[in-house]
Design a protein around this motif. Structure first.
Motif, PDB file in Angstrom:
ATOM      1  N   THR A  35     -43.091 -40.005 -33.914  1.00 49.45           N
ATOM      2  CA  THR A  35     -43.732 -41.096 -33.179  1.00 49.45           C
ATOM      3  C   THR A  35     -43.945 -40.759 -31.707  1.00 49.45           C
ATOM      4  OG1 THR A  35     -41.585 -42.137 -32.764  1.00 49.45           O
ATOM      5  CG2 THR A  35     -42.820 -42.877 -34.706  1.00 49.45           C
ATOM      6  N   SER A  36     -43.285 -39.699 -31.232  1.00 51.91           N
ATOM      7  CA  SER A  36     -43.480 -39.297 -29.842  1.00 51.91           C
ATOM      8  C   SER A  36     -43.313 -37.790 -29.698  1.00 51.91           C
ATOM      9  CB  SER A  36     -42.500 -40.020 -28.913  1.00 51.91           C
ATOM     10  OG  SER A  36     -41.179 -39.577 -29.133  1.00 51.91           O
ATOM     11  N   ILE A  37     -43.939 -37.244 -28.684  1.00 49.89           N
ATOM     12  CA  ILE A  37     -43.771 -35.840 -28.317  1.00 49.89           C
ATOM     13  C   ILE A  37     -43.000 -35.840 -27.002  1.00 49.89           C
ATOM     14  CG2 ILE A  37     -44.940 -33.700 -27.710  1.00 49.89           C
ATOM     15  CD1 ILE A  37     -47.243 -34.585 -29.499  1.00 49.89           C
ATOM     16  N   SER A  38     -41.796 -35.363 -27.043  1.00 50.46           N
ATOM     17  CA  SER A  38     -40.864 -35.523 -25.932  1.00 50.46           C
ATOM     18  C   SER A  38     -41.202 -34.641 -24.739  1.00 50.46           C
ATOM     19  CB  SER A  38     -39.440 -35.228 -26.407  1.00 50.46           C
ATOM     20  OG  SER A  38     -39.055 -36.092 -27.430  1.00 50.46           O
ATOM     21  N   LYS A  39     -40.455 -34.850 -23.694  1.00 47.50           N
ATOM     22  CA  LYS A  39     -40.595 -34.112 -22.438  1.00 47.50           C
ATOM     23  C   LYS A  39     -40.506 -32.601 -22.663  1.00 47.50           C
ATOM     24  CE  LYS A  39     -38.087 -33.489 -18.080  1.00 47.50           C
ATOM     25  NZ  LYS A  39     -36.909 -33.937 -17.280  1.00 47.50           N
ATOM     26  N   SER A  40     -41.512 -31.887 -22.157  1.00 42.58           N
ATOM     27  CA  SER A  40     -41.500 -30.412 -22.099  1.00 42.58           C
ATOM     28  C   SER A  40     -41.326 -29.729 -23.448  1.00 42.58           C
ATOM     29  CB  SER A  40     -40.398 -29.936 -21.134  1.00 42.58           C
ATOM     30  OG  SER A  40     -40.565 -30.469 -19.849  1.00 42.58           O
ATOM     31  N   VAL A  41     -41.695 -30.404 -24.536  1.00 44.32           N
ATOM     32  CA  VAL A  41     -41.477 -29.836 -25.872  1.00 44.32           C
ATOM     33  C   VAL A  41     -42.138 -28.464 -26.020  1.00 44.32           C
ATOM     34  CG1 VAL A  41     -42.032 -30.098 -28.319  1.00 44.32           C
ATOM     35  CG2 VAL A  41     -41.091 -32.008 -27.082  1.00 44.32           C
ATOM     36  N   PHE A  42     -43.378 -28.350 -25.561  1.00 42.57           N
ATOM     37  CA  PHE A  42     -44.104 -27.080 -25.679  1.00 42.57           C
ATOM     38  C   PHE A  42     -44.406 -26.498 -24.297  1.00 42.57           C
ATOM     39  CE2 PHE A  42     -45.147 -29.580 -29.489  1.00 42.57           C
ATOM     40  CZ  PHE A  42     -44.653 -28.726 -30.466  1.00 42.57           C
ATOM     41  N   PHE A  43     -43.532 -26.745 -23.353  1.00 38.00           N
ATOM     42  CA  PHE A  43     -43.678 -26.258 -21.982  1.00 38.00           C
ATOM     43  C   PHE A  43     -43.845 -24.738 -21.973  1.00 38.00           C
ATOM     44  CE2 PHE A  43     -42.244 -24.778 -17.889  1.00 38.00           C
ATOM     45  CZ  PHE A  43     -42.619 -25.754 -16.976  1.00 38.00           C
ATOM     46  N   ASP A  44     -44.913 -24.262 -21.347  1.00 40.82           N
ATOM     47  CA  ASP A  44     -45.166 -22.830 -21.149  1.00 40.82           C
ATOM     48  C   ASP A  44     -45.278 -22.063 -22.465  1.00 40.82           C
ATOM     49  OD1 ASP A  44     -45.776 -20.764 -19.386  1.00 40.82           O
ATOM     50  OD2 ASP A  44     -43.713 -20.061 -19.282  1.00 40.82           O
TER      51      ASP A  44
END
Length: 286
Positions: free
Chosen positions: A60-69
């Motif tokens: 239901t959500s894509i959290s903080k920095s999940v795919f950061f860089d």
């Protein structure tokens, strides 16, 4: 593990913890099954070889920095179940050329797609109410953006340094354009400011040298410092308000090659004597 090349997440898994696969630089693809309802912050942070991502319909959500860089990602599937994209979720995904933001998303966090330098187009659905601070900062290949009719606020720096952006239509639903929202969008040749906008923030269109004309609707009551400063391609500015909007100072239309400023005929003298506007009195015409 830096040496992890592949991983299979079984259908019995319901949660992926914070930083679970962070810095797994050998991982090339990931399929998150429908059973997963929670993906922790920075779960795939700096997985620099990760190129393909599929997110299951349980999220239901894509959290903080999940795919950061995750700079190799070329494809991401976001399911319709997602309602929130967290801050810096896709920051620095420089190989990502397109993204489908589902129609159920209501919130896009700070810097969510910042430095996605390969992103060429984006459609923000009507469900989104606010475009966050620096959301698309430095998306230098972004040439086309569609802003949904539910958006009320364009955050500070939201599209700053999007040097490939050529035109933008700000819908009537938007009431506020944030500070530096479109600063240094040097290829921007056309902008439509919706009739609901009341505030144009500090430096909002600063250094948009491709702009040739701009119309400021009569809904606007406040224009910030340097809002159109260094828009050196401007040949005309039209201000529709009968009452002169409040100017941050006399730098709003500086470095615009003395282009004429057109105002309602019955308000010419009011503009010429108003604070800030008086600095441009020789450029004000009916």
């Amino acid at each position: 593990s830096y040496n992890l090349k592949s991983v299979t997440i079984s259908n019995s898994v319901t949660s992926i913890g914070d930083s679970a696969f962070s810095f797994c630089s050998g991982l090339t693809s990931i399929i998150i099954p429908d059973s997963v309802t929670s993906i922790g912050s920075s779960a795939f942070n700096t997985c620099t070889s990760l190129s393909s991502v599929t997110i299951g319909s349980g999220a239901t959500s894509i959290s903080k920095s999940v795919f950061f860089d995750c700079r190799s990602i070329t494809s991401v599937t976001i399911p319709d179940s997602v309602t929130k994209i967290g801050m810096y979720a896709f920051y620095g995904c420089s190989s990502l050329t397109s993204i489908n933001i589902p129609s159920g998303v209501t919130t896009i966090g700070i810097g969510a797609f910042s430095n996605c330098s390969g992103l060429t187009s984006v459609t923000i659905p009507d469900s989104v109410t606010s475009i966050g601070i620096d959301t698309f900062y430095y998306c230098t290949s972004l040439s086309s953006v569609t802003i949904g009719s539910g958006v009320t606020t364009i955050g500070n720096g939201a599209f700053s340094n999007c040097s490939g952006l050529t035109n933008v239509a700000i819908p009537d639903s938007v009431t506020s354009i944030g500070k530096y929202a479109f600063i240094s969008c040097s290829s921007l040749t056309s902008v439509t400011i919706g009739s609901g906008v009341t505030t144009i923030g500090i430096g909002a269109f600063n250094y948009c040298r491709g702009l040739t004309s701009v119309t400021i609707p009569d809904s606007v009551t406040s224009i910030g410092i340097e809002a159109f400063d260094s828009c050196s391609g401007l040949t005309s500015v039209t201000v529709e308000a009968l009452t002169p909007p409040k100017l941050g100072d006399n730098s709003v239309f500086n470095n615009t090659n003395d282009c004429p400023i057109y105002v309602p005929a019955e308000s010419v003298e009011a503009y010429k004597s108003a604070s800030g506007w008086s600095y441009y009195k020789n450029r004000i015409h009916p």
